[in-house]
Design an enzyme around this catalytic site. Structure first.
Site, PDB file in Angstrom:
ATOM      1  CG  ASP A  54       6.792  -4.412  -1.624  1.00  0.00           C
ATOM      2  OD1 ASP A  54       6.691  -5.094  -2.651  1.00  0.00           O
ATOM      3  OD2 ASP A  54       5.799  -3.935  -1.031  1.00  0.00           O
ATOM      4  CG  ASP A  85       2.748  -1.286  -5.743  1.00  0.00           C
ATOM      5  OD1 ASP A  85       2.867  -0.211  -6.341  1.00  0.00           O
ATOM      6  OD2 ASP A  85       2.547  -2.371  -6.327  1.00  0.00           O
ATOM      7  CG  ASP A  90       3.963  -2.028   2.163  1.00  0.00           C
ATOM      8  OD1 ASP A  90       4.499  -2.897   1.424  1.00  0.00           O
ATOM      9  OD2 ASP A  90       2.744  -1.761   2.103  1.00  0.00           O
TER      10      ASP A  90
END
Length: 260
Positions: A14, A16, A210
């Site tokens: 990922d 961000d 995240d």
């Protein structure tokens, strides 16, 4: 005798919350990208954001000091275009979205039109047109199939959350009763299309994210090894609340470098 496990051949990560946060590189991100390139690992940086083209995103990452080739970026717009191309090649679509989405659809041979399209496709915008949403509602009511690049209802900004793809799709659903098919995370379709792009196999691919409720669950459903880093949405104390677990929980991307 136990056979030593080989390092993964392919990596999905990922963007961000893993590599960058509010436009700033997270410590260890540059070293991670450099190690992937040094070791000649096949990899893609993933994002649900459908606004930007890979070239745009590569330029934005470069400003943060992360040098990611544009061909190593996979967006929900690209995944959506790949899905539609597999479903109905050379189809037609009415699109609410920006360059990242319209370019991806053009590149797979789609024609963008508001006259009897095969699909209505909703992506992220920085400003939404009531007129365009009204047109989308009428086209879905007339039989166009309804697609969303991703189900995210908000996106972050410096001023606070902004309405995103899922929020606009919900308006159309409320008016028509039609539910969209969302291609981006947490749909494992996003990861499968990414793996097809780099000719990766699930058994030798790792997903780093995240968020437990998008990155990790989609990685598990796609059959990947999963790593949760604690520099984004999911805090350490929240992990145990979920009915599934990642293979590893690490403090940040800096701790992943040695695994490449």
């Amino acid at each position: 005798m136990t056979r030593e496990r080989q390092p993964p051949e392919c990596w999905l990560t990922d963007m961000d919350g893993v590599l960058v946060r509010e436009g700033t590189a997270i410590p260890g991100a540059a070293e991670f990208i450099a190690r992937l390139i040094e070791k000649d690992r096949r990899f893609l940086v993933l994002t649900n954001n459908s606004i930007y083209t890979p070239r745009d995103l590569a330029a934005r990452l470069a400003l943060a000091g992360l040098h990611v080739p544009e061909q190593s970026i996979w967006t929900s717009a690209l995944a959506t275009a790949a899905f539609l191309d597999s479903q109905q090649p050379a189809g037609t679509a009415f699109v609410i979205g920006e360059a990242g989405l319209t370019t991806a659809l053009h590149d797979v041979g789609y024609t963008l039109t508001d006259v009897d399209p095969d699909y209505v496709v909703i992506g992220e915008l920085r400003s939404y047109s009531f007129e365009a949403i009204t047109k989308a509602i009428r086209l879905v009511q007339s039989g166009a199939r309804f697609i969303a690049t991703n189900p995210d209802v908000t996106s972050p900004s410096a001023e606070g959350p902004l309405p995103a793809t899922g929020a606009v799709a919900a308006m159309i659903t409320a008016a028509t009763g039609a539910l969209p098919y969302s291609v981006g995370k947490p749909n494992p379709m996003m990861f499968r299309s990414a793996m097809n792009r780099i000719e990766a196999h699930a058994q030798s691919t790792v997903m780093i994210g995240d968020r437990m409720d998008t990155d990790v669950v989609a990685g598990i459903e796609a059959g990947l090894e999963t790593i949760l880093v604690l520099t984004g949405s999911t805090a350490a104390e929240e992990v145990a609340r979920f009915p599934y677990l990642p293979n590893r929980v690490l403090g940040s991307i800096a701790e992943v470098v040695e695994l490449v």
